[in-house]
Design an enzyme around this catalytic site. Structure first.
Site, PDB file in Angstrom:
ATOM      1  N   GLN A   1      92.694 -22.401 -13.254  1.00 15.35           N
ATOM      2  CA  GLN A   1      93.150 -22.879 -14.424  1.00 15.35           C
ATOM      3  C   GLN A   1      94.268 -21.941 -14.867  1.00 15.35           C
ATOM      4  O   GLN A   1      94.640 -22.255 -15.677  1.00 15.35           O
ATOM      5  CB  GLN A   1      92.869 -23.982 -15.493  1.00 15.35           C
ATOM      6  CG  GLN A   1      92.357 -24.877 -14.634  1.00 15.35           C
ATOM      7  CD  GLN A   1      93.327 -26.069 -13.938  1.00 15.35           C
ATOM      8  OE1 GLN A   1      94.483 -26.314 -14.727  1.00 15.35           O
ATOM      9  NE2 GLN A   1      92.887 -26.982 -12.581  1.00 15.35           N
ATOM     10  N   SER A   2      94.474 -21.177 -14.004  1.00 14.75           N
ATOM     11  CA  SER A   2      95.317 -19.662 -14.475  1.00 14.75           C
ATOM     12  C   SER A   2      96.972 -20.467 -15.230  1.00 14.75           C
ATOM     13  O   SER A   2      97.297 -21.157 -13.848  1.00 14.75           O
ATOM     14  CB  SER A   2      95.489 -19.419 -13.702  1.00 14.75           C
ATOM     15  OG  SER A   2      96.562 -17.989 -14.750  1.00 14.75           O
ATOM     16  N   ASN A   3      96.847 -20.194 -16.690  1.00 17.88           N
ATOM     17  CA  ASN A   3      98.734 -20.697 -17.412  1.00 17.88           C
ATOM     18  C   ASN A   3      99.362 -19.831 -16.156  1.00 17.88           C
ATOM     19  O   ASN A   3     100.751 -19.844 -15.851  1.00 17.88           O
ATOM     20  CB  ASN A   3      98.547 -20.467 -18.442  1.00 17.88           C
ATOM     21  CG  ASN A   3      97.473 -21.742 -19.037  1.00 17.88           C
ATOM     22  OD1 ASN A   3      97.653 -23.443 -18.721  1.00 17.88           O
ATOM     23  ND2 ASN A   3      96.931 -21.362 -19.514  1.00 17.88           N
TER      24      ASN A   3
ATOM     25  N   ALA B   1      99.356 -17.650 -13.779  1.00 20.19           N
ATOM     26  CA  ALA B   1      99.921 -18.365 -11.955  1.00 20.19           C
ATOM     27  C   ALA B   1     100.771 -19.444 -11.829  1.00 20.19           C
ATOM     28  O   ALA B   1     102.171 -19.195 -11.228  1.00 20.19           O
ATOM     29  CB  ALA B   1      98.397 -18.723 -11.697  1.00 20.19           C
TER      30      ALA B   1
END
Ligand SMILES: Cc1ncc(COP(=O)(O)O)c(C=O)c1O
Length: 342
Positions: free
Chosen positions: A74-76, A78
């Site tokens: 859930q990387s912001n 990325a």
């Protein structure tokens, strides 16, 4: 100071500052100010917009055609890198880690919207594993004739860190009194390093506290000092500007992506007192730290806290709550409603 450094424009700046009076009263503090960096814009906003403005200016200058970056499922970082890459007409490859990669939702859904190529490790989000796969993916791209740029975790490079040095300059222009206690969540440390260096330059009476979402105090302190010193050098400053005191706590998290009760409780209190939305991976944990430090009176009651809301909003929509599990929800049939008097 920043004039000679290339910068792109992704963020709507300055971001506003809001007061959270009901929350301040609840915690027994003089004042709480929220710096709304969740409102930067760039694919739903967050702290990465400021970092990418400087970091990707270098990528454009060096003529790379593909950005390869890493992060959790859930990387912001990325998600926002993918959006920025598309705005620049670049290809984007995401190397993601975590567990239970079953559905595209939250940030991962947006990664798909941006048409990012995704490589994922199902079972690990360790930095080393992600970097190994990032390296291998870059080598493959080079064999295909591409010119990939391996953007480090969280965009926490000296150029990325400049985003938060500049944010502190912005903050100094917004505050009447710089005797504030700045709180920020800490992941890959660029935001904290930028706040530390920026506060030393523009907010001499401010204190800076970072709440870790995953790393130990020792790891964060080392990384932050290195980044702050490298960033000071980029700006042509004496190392003394970066060698300043800051505080880090690492007792408000378990695993990086794991939702924990203290963060859920803090987020619920903020939602119910202020109509404020926090995520569970970053801002919820930082707020849990603020709650605890206020409760234990580690923070003085006459403190003005400046909480940097670093974003992370899409992560909220990676969760579901079953309707029957919410007690304040009443179900009706259409027939029952049609029989009601008006
Ligand atoms: C919402 C949010 N807050 C805070 C952070 C932490 O910032 P940094 O990685 O610069 O420490 C991140 C990093 O990904 C983030 O996405």
């Amino acid at each position: 100071m920043f004039e000679k450094i290339e910068r792109l424009h992704f963020a709507n700046l300055p971001t506003p500052i809001e007061t959270a009076d009901r929350l301040a009263q609840h915690l027994g503090l003089k004042q709480i100010l929220i710096k709304r960096d969740d409102l930067t814009g760039l694919a739903l906003g967050g702290n990465k917009a400021r970092k990418l403005e400087f970091e990707l200016a270098q990528v454009v200058k060096m003529g790379y055609d593909t950005i390869v970056t890493v992060g959790g499922q859930q990387s912001n970082h990325a998600r926002m890198t993918a959006a920025a890459a598309r705005k620049l007409g670049l290809e984007v490859v995401l190397v993601l880690g975590g567990k239970d990669f079953n559905e595209f939702k939250g940030n991962l859904l947006l990664d798909v919207f941006f048409g990012a190529e995704i490589h994922y490790i199902n079972g690990s989000d360790e930095d080393e594993d992600l970097e190994t796969l990032q390296f291998a993916v870059c080598e493959e791209l080079k064999k295909e004739g591409k010119n990939p740029y391996a953007l480090p975790l969280g965009g926490s490079t000296p150029h990325g860190t400049l985003g938060y040095v500049k944010a502190m300059e912005e903050l100094a222009g917004q505050l009447h009194d710089d005797k504030v206690h700045i709180f920020t969540p800490v992941g890959s440390c660029g935001t904290l390093a930028g706040c530390v260096l920026g506060a030393s330059l523009f907010l001499p009476n401010a204190e800076v506290t970072g709440i870790s979402v995953s790393r130990t105090v020792a790891d964060i302190t080392r990384r932050t000092k290195v980044l702050a010193a490298q960033t000071a050098a980029l700006l042509g400053l004496e190392p003394a500007f970066a060698d300043v005191k800051f505080t880090v706590y690492d007792c408000y998290h378990e695993e990086y992506a794991k939702h924990i009760k203290i963060a859920m409780d803090a987020a619920e209190t903020c939602a119910r007192l202020e109509g404020m939305i926090l995520d569970q991976v970053y801002t919820g944990k930082a707020m849990a730290g603020l709650f605890d430090l206020a409760k234990r009176e580690v923070l003085r009651k006459d403190s003005t806290v400046l909480f940097i809301h670093t974003g992370g909003m899409p992560e909220i929509f990676a969760d579901t709550i079953n309707i029957p599990d919410y007690p304040k929800c009443t179900k009706y049939t259409p027939d029952a409603v049609r029989k009601m008097k008006r």
